[in-house]
Design an enzyme around this catalytic site. Structure first.
Site, mmCIF file in Angstrom:
data_model
loop_
_atom_site.group_PDB
_atom_site.id
_atom_site.type_symbol
_atom_site.label_atom_id
_atom_site.label_comp_id
_atom_site.label_asym_id
_atom_site.label_seq_id
_atom_site.Cartn_x
_atom_site.Cartn_y
_atom_site.Cartn_z
ATOM 1 N N LYS A 131 0.853 -1.192 0.000
ATOM 2 C CA LYS A 131 0.000 0.000 0.000
ATOM 3 C C LYS A 131 0.880 1.230 0.000
ATOM 4 C CE LYS A 131 -4.395 1.048 0.246
ATOM 5 N NZ LYS A 131 -5.578 0.268 -0.132
ATOM 6 N N ASP A 171 -6.988 4.412 -4.426
ATOM 7 C CA ASP A 171 -7.622 4.335 -3.103
ATOM 8 C C ASP A 171 -8.210 5.733 -2.858
ATOM 9 O OD1 ASP A 171 -7.672 2.356 -0.603
ATOM 10 O OD2 ASP A 171 -7.334 4.338 0.227
HETATM 11 P P1 NDP Z 1 -12.760 8.137 -2.613
HETATM 12 O O1 NDP Z 1 -11.694 9.123 -2.405
HETATM 13 O O2 NDP Z 1 -13.261 7.862 -3.983
HETATM 14 O O3 NDP Z 1 -14.036 8.485 -1.713
HETATM 15 C C1 NDP Z 1 -13.965 8.636 -0.339
HETATM 16 C C2 NDP Z 1 -15.305 9.197 0.121
HETATM 17 O O4 NDP Z 1 -15.386 9.139 1.536
HETATM 18 C C3 NDP Z 1 -15.501 10.641 -0.274
HETATM 19 O O5 NDP Z 1 -16.856 10.852 -0.578
HETATM 20 C C4 NDP Z 1 -15.106 11.386 0.993
HETATM 21 O O6 NDP Z 1 -15.654 12.673 1.119
HETATM 22 C C5 NDP Z 1 -15.693 10.450 2.024
HETATM 23 N N1 NDP Z 1 -15.127 10.622 3.340
HETATM 24 C C6 NDP Z 1 -13.847 10.707 3.710
HETATM 25 N N2 NDP Z 1 -13.741 10.834 5.044
HETATM 26 C C7 NDP Z 1 -15.017 10.817 5.512
HETATM 27 C C8 NDP Z 1 -15.595 10.899 6.796
HETATM 28 N N3 NDP Z 1 -14.838 11.009 7.885
HETATM 29 N N4 NDP Z 1 -16.939 10.833 6.902
HETATM 30 C C9 NDP Z 1 -17.725 10.714 5.809
HETATM 31 N N5 NDP Z 1 -17.234 10.629 4.568
HETATM 32 C C10 NDP Z 1 -15.910 10.688 4.433
HETATM 33 O O7 NDP Z 1 -12.217 6.791 -1.950
HETATM 34 P P2 NDP Z 1 -12.675 5.296 -2.233
HETATM 35 O O8 NDP Z 1 -14.140 5.226 -2.443
HETATM 36 O O9 NDP Z 1 -11.765 4.711 -3.238
HETATM 37 O O10 NDP Z 1 -12.302 4.594 -0.843
HETATM 38 C C11 NDP Z 1 -13.201 4.568 0.257
HETATM 39 C C12 NDP Z 1 -12.783 3.476 1.224
HETATM 40 O O11 NDP Z 1 -12.795 2.213 0.566
HETATM 41 C C13 NDP Z 1 -11.374 3.608 1.805
HETATM 42 O O12 NDP Z 1 -11.367 3.081 3.106
HETATM 43 C C14 NDP Z 1 -10.534 2.709 0.895
HETATM 44 O O13 NDP Z 1 -9.358 2.273 1.525
HETATM 45 C C15 NDP Z 1 -11.511 1.570 0.685
HETATM 46 N N6 NDP Z 1 -11.311 0.716 -0.490
HETATM 47 C C16 NDP Z 1 -11.167 1.268 -1.731
HETATM 48 C C17 NDP Z 1 -11.004 0.448 -2.823
HETATM 49 C C18 NDP Z 1 -10.901 0.988 -4.207
HETATM 50 O O14 NDP Z 1 -10.735 0.190 -5.137
HETATM 51 N N7 NDP Z 1 -10.988 2.284 -4.436
HETATM 52 C C19 NDP Z 1 -10.941 -1.028 -2.680
HETATM 53 C C20 NDP Z 1 -11.172 -1.492 -1.341
HETATM 54 C C21 NDP Z 1 -11.338 -0.641 -0.297
HETATM 55 P P3 NDP Z 1 -14.819 13.969 0.665
HETATM 56 O O15 NDP Z 1 -14.956 14.017 -0.809
HETATM 57 O O16 NDP Z 1 -15.522 15.082 1.392
HETATM 58 O O17 NDP Z 1 -13.419 13.774 1.157
HETATM 59 O O1 2IT Z 2 -7.975 -1.385 -0.452
HETATM 60 C C1 2IT Z 2 -7.927 -1.904 -1.583
HETATM 61 O O2 2IT Z 2 -8.114 -3.118 -1.747
HETATM 62 C C2 2IT Z 2 -7.684 -1.034 -2.738
HETATM 63 N N1 2IT Z 2 -7.571 0.177 -2.570
HETATM 64 C C3 2IT Z 2 -7.545 -1.630 -4.111
HETATM 65 C C4 2IT Z 2 -6.184 -2.202 -4.311
HETATM 66 C C5 2IT Z 2 -5.882 -2.653 -5.714
HETATM 67 O O3 2IT Z 2 -4.699 -2.975 -5.934
HETATM 68 O O4 2IT Z 2 -6.746 -2.693 -6.575
#
Ligand code: NDP
Ligand code: 2IT
Length: 450
Positions: A131, A171
């Site tokens: 990561k 992420d």
């Molecule tokens: P993004 O940056 O696309 O979206 C994050 C969202 O969460 C935004 O809407 C953000 O709002 C909001 N946010 C952040 N902090 C808070 C808070 N304290 N309370 C409420 N909303 C909040 O990120 P992702 O969707 O990619 O990732 C979200 C989660 O999923 C993370 O934990 C990530 O590690 C996990 N994840 C992501 C994967 C991926 O493929 N992208 C895969 C597996 C897990 P704002 O715009 O205001 O900051």
């Molecule tokens: O938390 C996660 O699994 C991710 N942000 C995606 C990682 C990846 O390599 O697709």
């Protein structure tokens, strides 16, 4: 080590992690959650203790930390800190996302990298755990600033990655645009087009169909299996999905497709709530296309409610899908959800529920799907992107969706089976931890002490 008490062993390892990694509470939290569920595994197979598997797993192969200097639109130099933790490559090249957020530090990347080892193992694919990211805040930055920052970030990171070494993806704060800038800079530095060095690429840059949707869809597929075992389904249920980002939007989309009513979502400023159900297409347009804040939804739906700086978990629902960030759902939030009748929680984000929140759910018999199982669909489709890149073919959306459903179903089955085998029937946290751990542990033993 002969006859060593497994509980004592696990406590000693946890204590040592705390001592050797001061001021890293998120990392410590992730290690503790995993290690405690492994006690019955060590009791049954002392060979893992004899080979110091847990001690070796909690120590990353390496943590790379570097300066990222870049020029902002005013012509002023800015300095950020970049990270990549290459945690474990027993079963495949390091694989995991990059996060651009001001909160990024060693503790955050290490907790994420550590969880990634077991998540990736659960997918059944040949990918290790890593990561990274930077304490860079992409909010209110121009496209050119994002490009210059990302290029500078890649100037250093490019030395440590590659299709068979370490394969970053997105992420929080890193999506298709940032990944494509990285691909461009990496290609230039390498003097070669190594498609498989990144996943989450734009489709024409070599990305896979469905990568964008995969984490959110996967979380809902996983939750659907949980519901089936409770004799329930999404149809007609009230669902809260926190966040409004990449994971959240597609969790909402799939839940609605399954007939659920998504009543609330949020961003870091506040939440929107409509008991009649939210318009996910509009949220997609506002967040993905127009890059607006979630409160602007109210302009189109005056009957919906926006609340700034209030917890989304105070609202009533049947199913909660935390999809925003770590420790966003605390003990008070969990108690309120239970009081309001929640019966299933699946983590789309990484470690969104605090230790105490999980205890509340477990004590109240709420079905709980932990992130390393429930959100594994994203990295699973990343591995499918790598497979397509190596073989120079592209699969259809439908074909990938079928594979994703099968992968999520297998993860669910593995987690259920491992929980049962080790005396914690119905505990998907224990099941996912054990199933993810065992595969990596066995390979580490096979590969010798390294
Ligand atoms: P993004 O940056 O696309 O979206 C994050 C969202 O969460 C935004 O809407 C953000 O709002 C909001 N946010 C952040 N902090 C808070 C808070 N304290 N309370 C409420 N909303 C909040 O990120 P992702 O969707 O990619 O990732 C979200 C989660 O999923 C993370 O934990 C990530 O590690 C996990 N994840 C992501 C994967 C991926 O493929 N992208 C895969 C597996 C897990 P704002 O715009 O205001 O900051
Ligand atoms: O938390 C996660 O699994 C991710 N942000 C995606 C990682 C990846 O390599 O697709």
């Amino acid at each position: 080590m002969e006859g060593k008490d497994a509980k004592k062993y696990v406590n000693e390892v946890i204590e040592k992690v705390r001592e050797r990694n001061p001021n890293e509470p998120e990392f410590y939290q992730a290690v503790e959650e995993l290690a405690e569920s492994l006690i019955p595994v060590f009791e049954k197979y002392p060979v893992y203790m004899e080979n110091a598997i847990l001690e070796r797993m909690v120590e990353p192969d390496r943590l790379i930390m570097f300066r990222v200097a870049w020029i902002d639109d005013e012509g002023c130099p800015q300095v950020n800190r970049g990270y990549r933790v290459q945690f474990n490559n027993a079963i495949g090249p390091y694989k995991g996302g990059l996060r651009f957020d001001p909160s990024v530090n060693a503790s955050i990347v290490k907790f994420l990298g550590f969880e990634q080892i077991f998540k990736n193992s659960l997918t059944g694919q040949a990918i290790g755990g890593g990561k990274g990211g930077a304490d860079f805040d992409p909010k209110n930055r121009s496209d050119m600033e994002i490009m210059r920052f990302t290029q500078s970030f890649m100037n250093e990171l490019s030395k440590y990655i590659g299709p068979n070494v370490d394969v970053p993806a997105g992420d929080i704060g890193v999506g298709g645009r940032e990944i494509d800038y990285m691909v461009g800079q990496y290609k230039r530095l390498r003097g070669a087009f190594e498609k498989g060095a990144f996943t989450g690429k734009g489709i024409d840059v070599g990305g896979s169909l469905m990568r964008k949707e995969s984490t959110g869809y996967g979380t809902v597929y996983f939750a659907q299996r949980m519901l089936e075992d409770l004799g329930k389904q999404f149809e007609g249920q009230r669902v809260i999905v926190s966040g409004a980002g990449k994971v959240s939007i597609y969790a909402m989309e799939k839940a609605v497709e399954f007939g659920a009513k998504v009543v609330a979502c949020s961003d870091s400023g506040g939440y929107i709530y409509d008991e009649n159900g939210l318009d996910v297409e509009l949220i997609k347009q506002l967040k993905e296309v127009e890059q607006k804040r979630i409160y602007e939804y109210i302009d189109s739906y005056p009957n919906a409610r926006y609340e700034a700086e209030k917890s989304i978990w105070m609202l009533p629902c049947d199913i909660a899908l935390p999809c925003a960030t770590q420790n966003e759902l605390d003990e008070d939030g969990a108690k309120k959800l239970v009081e309001n009748g929640v019966y299933a929680v699946a983590e789309g984000a990484n470690m969104p529920c605090s230790h105490d929140a999980i205890a509340v759910f477990q004590n109240n018999k709420v079905a709980f799907g932990p992130g390393k199982a429930a959100n594994a669909g994203g990295v699973a489709v990343s591995a499918l992107e790598m497979a397509q890149n190596s073989s120079r073919v592209s699969w259809s959306f439908e074909a990938i969706d079928n594979m994703l459903q099968e992968i999520m179903s297998n993860i669910y089955d593995k987690s259920v089976a491992a929980a049962k085998e080790y005396g914690s029937e119905g505990n998907l946290i224990a099941g996912a931890n054990i199933a993810g751990f065992k595969k990596v542990a066995d390979v580490m033993i096979a590969q010798g002490v390294i």
